[in-house]
Design an enzyme around this catalytic site. Structure first.
Site, PDB file in Angstrom:
ATOM      1  N   ASP A  33       0.851  -1.194   0.000  1.00  0.00           N
ATOM      2  CA  ASP A  33       0.000   0.000   0.000  1.00  0.00           C
ATOM      3  C   ASP A  33       0.888   1.246   0.000  1.00  0.00           C
ATOM      4  O   ASP A  33       1.902   1.300   0.706  1.00  0.00           O
ATOM      5  CB  ASP A  33      -0.919  -0.005   1.222  1.00  0.00           C
ATOM      6  CG  ASP A  33      -2.065   0.974   1.089  1.00  0.00           C
ATOM      7  OD1 ASP A  33      -3.219   0.534   0.978  1.00  0.00           O
ATOM      8  OD2 ASP A  33      -1.796   2.209   1.097  1.00  0.00           O
ATOM      9  N   ILE A  34       0.515   2.243  -0.775  1.00  0.00           N
ATOM     10  CA  ILE A  34       1.333   3.462  -0.895  1.00  0.00           C
ATOM     11  C   ILE A  34       1.326   4.270   0.408  1.00  0.00           C
ATOM     12  O   ILE A  34       2.236   5.073   0.649  1.00  0.00           O
ATOM     13  CB  ILE A  34       0.827   4.327  -2.083  1.00  0.00           C
ATOM     14  CG1 ILE A  34       1.904   5.266  -2.583  1.00  0.00           C
ATOM     15  CG2 ILE A  34      -0.453   5.072  -1.722  1.00  0.00           C
ATOM     16  CD1 ILE A  34       1.592   5.895  -3.928  1.00  0.00           C
ATOM     17  N   ASN A  91     -12.762  -3.159   2.165  1.00  0.00           N
ATOM     18  CA  ASN A  91     -13.746  -2.081   2.241  1.00  0.00           C
ATOM     19  C   ASN A  91     -14.612  -2.160   0.991  1.00  0.00           C
ATOM     20  O   ASN A  91     -14.085  -2.220  -0.124  1.00  0.00           O
ATOM     21  CB  ASN A  91     -13.037  -0.729   2.312  1.00  0.00           C
ATOM     22  CG  ASN A  91     -12.193  -0.592   3.553  1.00  0.00           C
ATOM     23  OD1 ASN A  91     -12.574  -1.048   4.620  1.00  0.00           O
ATOM     24  ND2 ASN A  91     -11.028   0.023   3.403  1.00  0.00           N
ATOM     25  N   GLU A  99     -12.421   3.216  -1.534  1.00  0.00           N
ATOM     26  CA  GLU A  99     -11.959   4.358  -2.339  1.00  0.00           C
ATOM     27  C   GLU A  99     -11.645   3.947  -3.762  1.00  0.00           C
ATOM     28  O   GLU A  99     -11.836   4.724  -4.692  1.00  0.00           O
ATOM     29  CB  GLU A  99     -10.716   4.984  -1.690  1.00  0.00           C
ATOM     30  CG  GLU A  99     -11.001   5.645  -0.355  1.00  0.00           C
ATOM     31  CD  GLU A  99      -9.739   6.129   0.332  1.00  0.00           C
ATOM     32  OE1 GLU A  99      -8.646   6.005  -0.248  1.00  0.00           O
ATOM     33  OE2 GLU A  99      -9.856   6.613   1.475  1.00  0.00           O
ATOM     34  N   VAL A 100     -11.088   2.749  -3.926  1.00  0.00           N
ATOM     35  CA  VAL A 100     -10.681   2.296  -5.264  1.00  0.00           C
ATOM     36  C   VAL A 100     -11.651   1.202  -5.722  1.00  0.00           C
ATOM     37  O   VAL A 100     -11.758   0.153  -5.063  1.00  0.00           O
ATOM     38  CB  VAL A 100      -9.236   1.769  -5.252  1.00  0.00           C
ATOM     39  CG1 VAL A 100      -8.834   1.306  -6.652  1.00  0.00           C
ATOM     40  CG2 VAL A 100      -8.270   2.832  -4.738  1.00  0.00           C
ATOM     41  N   HIS A 104     -10.088  -5.346  -3.588  1.00  0.00           N
ATOM     42  CA  HIS A 104      -8.778  -5.510  -2.953  1.00  0.00           C
ATOM     43  C   HIS A 104      -8.956  -5.899  -1.499  1.00  0.00           C
ATOM     44  O   HIS A 104      -9.907  -5.500  -0.843  1.00  0.00           O
ATOM     45  CB  HIS A 104      -7.929  -4.237  -3.055  1.00  0.00           C
ATOM     46  CG  HIS A 104      -8.625  -2.991  -2.594  1.00  0.00           C
ATOM     47  ND1 HIS A 104      -9.582  -2.349  -3.350  1.00  0.00           N
ATOM     48  CD2 HIS A 104      -8.491  -2.262  -1.461  1.00  0.00           C
ATOM     49  CE1 HIS A 104     -10.006  -1.277  -2.695  1.00  0.00           C
ATOM     50  NE2 HIS A 104      -9.367  -1.202  -1.546  1.00  0.00           N
ATOM     51  N   MET A 105      -8.013  -6.694  -1.030  1.00  0.00           N
ATOM     52  CA  MET A 105      -7.925  -7.051   0.380  1.00  0.00           C
ATOM     53  C   MET A 105      -6.696  -6.351   0.956  1.00  0.00           C
ATOM     54  O   MET A 105      -5.616  -6.388   0.365  1.00  0.00           O
ATOM     55  CB  MET A 105      -7.757  -8.560   0.547  1.00  0.00           C
ATOM     56  CG  MET A 105      -8.952  -9.369   0.097  1.00  0.00           C
ATOM     57  SD  MET A 105     -10.357  -9.088   1.193  1.00  0.00           S
ATOM     58  CE  MET A 105     -11.530 -10.226   0.476  1.00  0.00           C
ATOM     59  N   HIS A 106      -6.890  -5.717   2.094  1.00  0.00           N
ATOM     60  CA  HIS A 106      -5.762  -5.160   2.835  1.00  0.00           C
ATOM     61  C   HIS A 106      -5.260  -6.263   3.772  1.00  0.00           C
ATOM     62  O   HIS A 106      -6.048  -6.834   4.533  1.00  0.00           O
ATOM     63  CB  HIS A 106      -6.207  -3.988   3.708  1.00  0.00           C
ATOM     64  CG  HIS A 106      -6.777  -2.816   2.970  1.00  0.00           C
ATOM     65  ND1 HIS A 106      -6.073  -1.642   2.796  1.00  0.00           N
ATOM     66  CD2 HIS A 106      -7.976  -2.625   2.380  1.00  0.00           C
ATOM     67  CE1 HIS A 106      -6.838  -0.781   2.132  1.00  0.00           C
ATOM     68  NE2 HIS A 106      -7.992  -1.345   1.873  1.00  0.00           N
TER      69      HIS A 106
HETATM   70  P1  5GP Z   1      -9.810   1.394   0.075  1.00  0.00           P
HETATM   71  O1  5GP Z   1     -10.148   2.584   0.902  1.00  0.00           O
HETATM   72  O2  5GP Z   1     -10.396   1.492  -1.320  1.00  0.00           O
HETATM   73  O3  5GP Z   1     -10.124   0.100   0.754  1.00  0.00           O
HETATM   74  O4  5GP Z   1      -8.238   1.370  -0.034  1.00  0.00           O
HETATM   75  C1  5GP Z   1      -7.506   1.863  -1.099  1.00  0.00           C
HETATM   76  C2  5GP Z   1      -6.051   1.771  -0.716  1.00  0.00           C
HETATM   77  O5  5GP Z   1      -5.291   1.984  -1.886  1.00  0.00           O
HETATM   78  C3  5GP Z   1      -5.598   2.797   0.312  1.00  0.00           C
HETATM   79  O6  5GP Z   1      -5.069   2.126   1.452  1.00  0.00           O
HETATM   80  C4  5GP Z   1      -4.538   3.617  -0.424  1.00  0.00           C
HETATM   81  O7  5GP Z   1      -3.453   3.977   0.401  1.00  0.00           O
HETATM   82  C5  5GP Z   1      -4.114   2.672  -1.539  1.00  0.00           C
HETATM   83  N1  5GP Z   1      -3.651   3.351  -2.738  1.00  0.00           N
HETATM   84  C6  5GP Z   1      -4.248   4.386  -3.380  1.00  0.00           C
HETATM   85  N2  5GP Z   1      -3.551   4.735  -4.473  1.00  0.00           N
HETATM   86  C7  5GP Z   1      -2.494   3.889  -4.532  1.00  0.00           C
HETATM   87  C8  5GP Z   1      -1.403   3.773  -5.441  1.00  0.00           C
HETATM   88  O8  5GP Z   1      -1.264   4.481  -6.434  1.00  0.00           O
HETATM   89  N3  5GP Z   1      -0.486   2.779  -5.184  1.00  0.00           N
HETATM   90  C9  5GP Z   1      -0.622   1.951  -4.110  1.00  0.00           C
HETATM   91  N4  5GP Z   1       0.320   1.020  -3.947  1.00  0.00           N
HETATM   92  N5  5GP Z   1      -1.637   2.047  -3.228  1.00  0.00           N
HETATM   93  C10 5GP Z   1      -2.556   3.011  -3.441  1.00  0.00           C
END
Ligand code: 5GP
Length: 120
Positions: A33-34, A91, A99-100, A104-106
């Site tokens: 994760d970034i 999420n 957000e994306v 995806h799984m964290h």
């Molecule tokens: P969400 O809120 O959708 O579950 O999590 C999206 C995750 O994607 C966040 O933890 C965010 O830090 C990560 N993320 C967003 N943009 C990028 C990116 O360009 N590269 C990487 N490696 N992670 C990203």
């Protein structure tokens, strides 16, 4: 929600933007994760165009679903957090805070992850 192939993870999959790859197989990619929230914070994504868990469960092949499940366990192994424990979170949608719009799984660990969900 329809799949939008302009999302950031689709761009990573197409190689249009870089990522720090942790592991990869035919169906799945794992990368850091970034904005890591714990010492280990890896995102595991299917290579197919799936918005969320419901979409993936309903339409992904058995091979894709097996690969995804196994990749999460493999990431825990190779990052050294399998023994101490970790958390897997997805999420989903507006209330889930997604957000994306690509499933995806964290995978979070390497230190105590804390309470399941903060109140608020
Ligand atoms: P969400 O809120 O959708 O579950 O999590 C999206 C995750 O994607 C966040 O933890 C965010 O830090 C990560 N993320 C967003 N943009 C990028 C990116 O360009 N590269 C990487 N490696 N992670 C990203």
């Amino acid at each position: 929600m329809a799949y939008d192939d302009g999302n950031i993870f689709a761009k990573i999959l197409r190689g249009e933007i870089p990522c720090k790859k942790v592991a990869e197989d035919e169906h799945t990619l794992a990368f850091e994760d970034i904005n890591p929230l714990r010492a280990v914070h890896v995102l595991v994504i299917p290579k197919g165009a799936y918005v969320d868990w419901r979409d993936f469960a309903a339409t992904a092949s058995a091979d894709e679903q097996t690969a995804f499940t196994r990749m999460i366990a493999y990431v825990a192994d190779i990052t050294g957090i399998a023994g101490s424990g970790y958390r897997v979170i997805s999420n989903i949608g507006r209330d889930g805070g997604q957000e994306v719009p690509h499933l995806h799984m964290h995978v979070l660990g390497g230190e105590p992850v804390g309470s399941l969900v903060p109140r608020g």
